[in-house]
Design a protein around this motif. Structure first.
Motif, PDB file in Angstrom:
ATOM      1  N   UNK A 182      11.586 -59.640 -14.307  1.00  0.00           N
ATOM      2  CA  UNK A 182      10.700 -59.653 -13.153  1.00  0.00           C
ATOM      3  C   UNK A 182      10.956 -60.845 -12.257  1.00  0.00           C
ATOM      4  N   UNK A 183      11.475 -61.939 -12.838  1.00  0.00           N
ATOM      5  CA  UNK A 183      11.780 -63.083 -11.988  1.00  0.00           C
ATOM      6  C   UNK A 183      13.259 -63.370 -12.150  1.00  0.00           C
ATOM      7  N   UNK A 184      14.010 -63.086 -11.082  1.00  0.00           N
ATOM      8  CA  UNK A 184      15.457 -63.047 -11.237  1.00  0.00           C
ATOM      9  C   UNK A 184      16.105 -64.413 -11.154  1.00  0.00           C
ATOM     10  N   UNK A 185      15.441 -65.396 -10.543  1.00  0.00           N
ATOM     11  CA  UNK A 185      16.140 -66.655 -10.309  1.00  0.00           C
ATOM     12  C   UNK A 185      15.741 -67.781 -11.263  1.00  0.00           C
ATOM     13  N   UNK A 227       2.387 -62.352 -17.448  1.00  0.00           N
ATOM     14  CA  UNK A 227       3.745 -62.579 -16.957  1.00  0.00           C
ATOM     15  C   UNK A 227       4.392 -63.598 -17.893  1.00  0.00           C
ATOM     16  N   UNK A 228       5.624 -63.349 -18.274  1.00  0.00           N
ATOM     17  CA  UNK A 228       6.252 -64.279 -19.219  1.00  0.00           C
ATOM     18  C   UNK A 228       7.667 -64.628 -18.771  1.00  0.00           C
ATOM     19  N   UNK A 229       7.992 -65.913 -18.812  1.00  0.00           N
ATOM     20  CA  UNK A 229       9.342 -66.376 -18.502  1.00  0.00           C
ATOM     21  C   UNK A 229       9.911 -67.091 -19.720  1.00  0.00           C
ATOM     22  N   UNK A 230      11.176 -66.865 -19.971  1.00  0.00           N
ATOM     23  CA  UNK A 230      11.823 -67.569 -21.074  1.00  0.00           C
ATOM     24  C   UNK A 230      13.018 -68.324 -20.524  1.00  0.00           C
ATOM     25  N   UNK A 231      13.119 -69.609 -20.850  1.00  0.00           N
ATOM     26  CA  UNK A 231      14.328 -70.354 -20.500  1.00  0.00           C
ATOM     27  C   UNK A 231      14.979 -70.860 -21.780  1.00  0.00           C
ATOM     28  N   UNK A 270       4.034 -68.618 -20.362  1.00  0.00           N
ATOM     29  CA  UNK A 270       3.248 -67.404 -20.184  1.00  0.00           C
ATOM     30  C   UNK A 270       2.158 -67.648 -19.145  1.00  0.00           C
ATOM     31  N   UNK A 271       2.045 -66.732 -18.214  1.00  0.00           N
ATOM     32  CA  UNK A 271       0.977 -66.815 -17.218  1.00  0.00           C
ATOM     33  C   UNK A 271       0.030 -65.646 -17.430  1.00  0.00           C
ATOM     34  N   UNK A 272      -1.218 -65.943 -17.709  1.00  0.00           N
ATOM     35  CA  UNK A 272      -2.184 -64.872 -17.903  1.00  0.00           C
ATOM     36  C   UNK A 272      -2.880 -64.631 -16.572  1.00  0.00           C
ATOM     37  N   UNK A 305      -2.503 -60.377 -27.931  1.00  0.00           N
ATOM     38  CA  UNK A 305      -1.591 -59.263 -28.165  1.00  0.00           C
ATOM     39  C   UNK A 305      -0.657 -59.070 -26.972  1.00  0.00           C
ATOM     40  N   UNK A 306      -1.217 -59.098 -25.760  1.00  0.00           N
ATOM     41  CA  UNK A 306      -0.400 -58.906 -24.558  1.00  0.00           C
ATOM     42  C   UNK A 306       0.616 -60.037 -24.425  1.00  0.00           C
ATOM     43  N   UNK A 307       0.196 -61.274 -24.752  1.00  0.00           N
ATOM     44  CA  UNK A 307       1.113 -62.418 -24.662  1.00  0.00           C
ATOM     45  C   UNK A 307       2.288 -62.236 -25.610  1.00  0.00           C
ATOM     46  N   UNK A 308       2.005 -61.786 -26.829  1.00  0.00           N
ATOM     47  CA  UNK A 308       3.070 -61.610 -27.819  1.00  0.00           C
ATOM     48  C   UNK A 308       4.027 -60.507 -27.355  1.00  0.00           C
ATOM     49  N   UNK A 309       3.480 -59.394 -26.871  1.00  0.00           N
ATOM     50  CA  UNK A 309       4.335 -58.297 -26.405  1.00  0.00           C
ATOM     51  C   UNK A 309       5.200 -58.727 -25.226  1.00  0.00           C
TER      52      UNK A 309
END
Lengths: 298, 246
Positions: free
Chosen positions: B23-26, B42-46, B117-119, B128-132
């Motif tokens: 969802x966040x390409x950059x 919304x979740x971002x992983x770096x 993670x942004x709730x 549960x939503x955060x883990x998924x």
């Protein structure tokens, strides 16, 4: 931050191999607790709980405050936990570790959210004056299982604590000193007690090794843990297993049932310790005690 | 109307799950967005990247860190939760510990994987939503996992036995109203096995009820896994088609 000394490889292999055969280094059964010892202070609500070498001190104090405007009928109860280098050199003052956060949240959920303490009974005058209770936990020595010990200490201290009698006449609130009127115990609705299981992977028969009351050494080696809070009536107040090794649901259920069974024993231990203290405290001046009670021996 | 819940579902029905990858390409190596009913995360992983501080360096494994941000507008009341909020810290620890045991961390020694993670909206089942969402973002980032980690909630509608001595069916995937009314738990499983990696319950419930609640939760996890897997495969296919120009 000073790190905990790492456990040597030989020691690690020894402990883990022994656990796979359901044996523990200190000779206990995998499901048995260490001896729980209580010592009470001169004041009410002061208790020192020892679980083997782990030692936690709990102190309850009360003051009168104005209630929160959105909750005019309720007193307040806060649990404060702070770990310092007294317990273990790896704890630093003012810099909470993960364990610190987990512990305070667990106690919060186990004791406060399960409404063990009836907050409405702490009300003196609605929207004017309520009791504010505070439990201070001091960790004196850390040899594993701080969570269970802290929970037992808090519950014992709450059950031991006595509030001074307050009388209200019109606008005046009088707090009677302990010497004048017999102080009253808090209204504790139930005694939630935490039981922590440590998981050590599967043994030779493919069953998960679940150890109760782990020592600091076992805690450093465990693959996962779960804390269940139960009261003696078999009501589960809280469960938390965050991460660690994945465990079959059936095993977790077995753990929960085991916890319920253990809690009954711990509950009895606390009750008998409290009774012992009451008898010791009132030695010699039992007449004084009788006067303060509505019931008498018939 | 017999047997229907306040939002019209039956006891064993999930809410609509909508999930998206990349969802966040950059800004991130992997990202995802998930809606479970009105719970939106919304979740971002770096990462794996160089650790942000020397304390986080582990010689034999990657360090997993997790940051959770509650949007002030996410709940029914506007509440700003700071970084030191106990609830935020608990959520962070729960997610961090859950994924530290599922990510193959030994492949990335001396590096750090950051989950942020942004709730955006809370309507029950936040954990549960955060883990998924995290599972999807980690898959998007190409970080090797043992298997999908799927989480679901379940609740027990009443805490008393009925006349025949049997308990009513537990409810799957509770929403905010149900969550504040009835005892509920969150369960997270690894893949399609029935092994539980995270379990959290904050209400009082009879021990006899627990088994049913966990069983219903696990069946929900399997359903969630199916939905997430379908989205991952669909997304993979579109990427492949775009790359090969078909």
């Amino acid at each position: 931050m000073p790190k905990e000394p790492e456990i040597s490889l030989a020691e690690k292999t020894f402990v883990l191999e022994a656990l796979k055969q359901n044996l523990r280094v200190d000779g206990r059964n995998i499901h048995s607790f260490r001896d729980i010892q209580f010592s009470f202070g001169d004041d009410y609500g002061f208790v020192d709980v020892r679980l083997g070498k782990t030692r936690v001190l709990a102190r309850i104090s009360a003051e009168i405050i104005r209630p929160r405007p959105d909750r005019p009928f309720e007193g307040t109860f806060t649990i404060s936990t702070e770990m310092g280098p007294m317990a273990s050199p790896s704890f630093e003052v003012g810099r909470p570790t993960d364990l610190d956060n987990t512990l305070s949240r667990l106690l919060e959920k186990s004791i406060r959210r399960s409404t063990a303490l009836d907050l409405e009974s702490l009300c003196i005058v609605t929207a004017q004056r309520v009791w504010s209770l505070r439990a201070d936990l001091h960790f004196l020595s850390h040899d594993g299982n701080l969570i269970d010990t802290a929970c037992i200490a808090t519950i014992t201290a709450l059950a031991h604590f006595r509030l001074p009698v307050v009388t209200v006449s019109g606008e005046d609130i009088t707090i009677h000193p302990v010497t004048e009127r017999v102080p009253v115990p808090l209204s504790l609705l139930h005694w939630p007690i935490c039981v922590t299981f440590s998981f050590f992977g599967e043994d030779d028969d493919g069953e998960m090794v679940c150890v109760l009351d782990a020592t600091a050494q076992e805690e450093a080696l465990r693959e996962g843990d779960m804390t269940v809070t139960v009261n003696k009536n078999g009501e589960v107040c809280q469960i938390s297993k965050s991460g660690g090794v994945a465990v079959e649901a059936e095993t977790l259920m077995k753990c929960a049932r085991k916890a319920a069974e253990k809690v009954k024993g711990i509950d009895k231990l606390i009750a008998s310790a409290l009774r012992g203290d009451e008898i010791a405290r009132n030695k010699g001046n039992l007449d004084w005690l009788k006067e303060g009670r509505s019931e008498n021996e018939r | 109307m017999e047997g229907l819940r306040n939002d019209g579902r039956r006891w064993n029905e999930l809410r609509r799950i909508h999930c998206q990858l990349s969802t966040s390409s950059t800004n991130a190596d992997g990202s995802s967005y998930i809606e479970q009913g009105f719970t939106k995360v919304l979740c971002n992983v770096t990462g794996p990247a160089e650790p942000s501080s020397r304390q986080k360096v582990k010689q034999d494994a990657a360090t997993v860190t997790c940051e959770v941000y509650f949007a002030a507008f996410s709940g029914t009341d506007r509440i700003k939760r700071g970084r030191n909020d106990k609830k935020v810290q608990e959520l962070q620890t729960a997610i961090q510990k859950t994924f530290a045991s599922v990510i193959l961390t030994h492949l990335f020694s001396r590096s750090e994987i950051t989950i942020s993670i942004h709730i955006l909206s809370q309507d029950g089942g936040t954990l549960a939503a955060c883990i998924n969402a995290t599972t999807l973002a980690l898959i998007d980032a190409g970080i090797p996992l043992k298997d999908y980690v799927c989480a679901c909630t379940s609740g027990q509608s009443t805490s008393i036995f009925d006349n025949e001595g049997s308990t009513p069916d537990p409810w799957l995937d509770v929403n905010y109203l149900e969550e504040s009314d009835i005892p509920s738990l969150t369960v997270a499983t690894v893949g399609e096995t029935e092994k539980i990696v995270a379990l959290s319950m904050e209400n009082k419930v009879r021990i006899e009820m627990l088994e049913g609640m966990i069983a219903v939760g696990i069946s929900g996890c399997a359903k969630v896994k199916g939905i997430m897997d379908a989205e991952v495969r669909r997304y993979g296919k579109t990427r492949l088609e775009a790359a090969t120009g078909e």
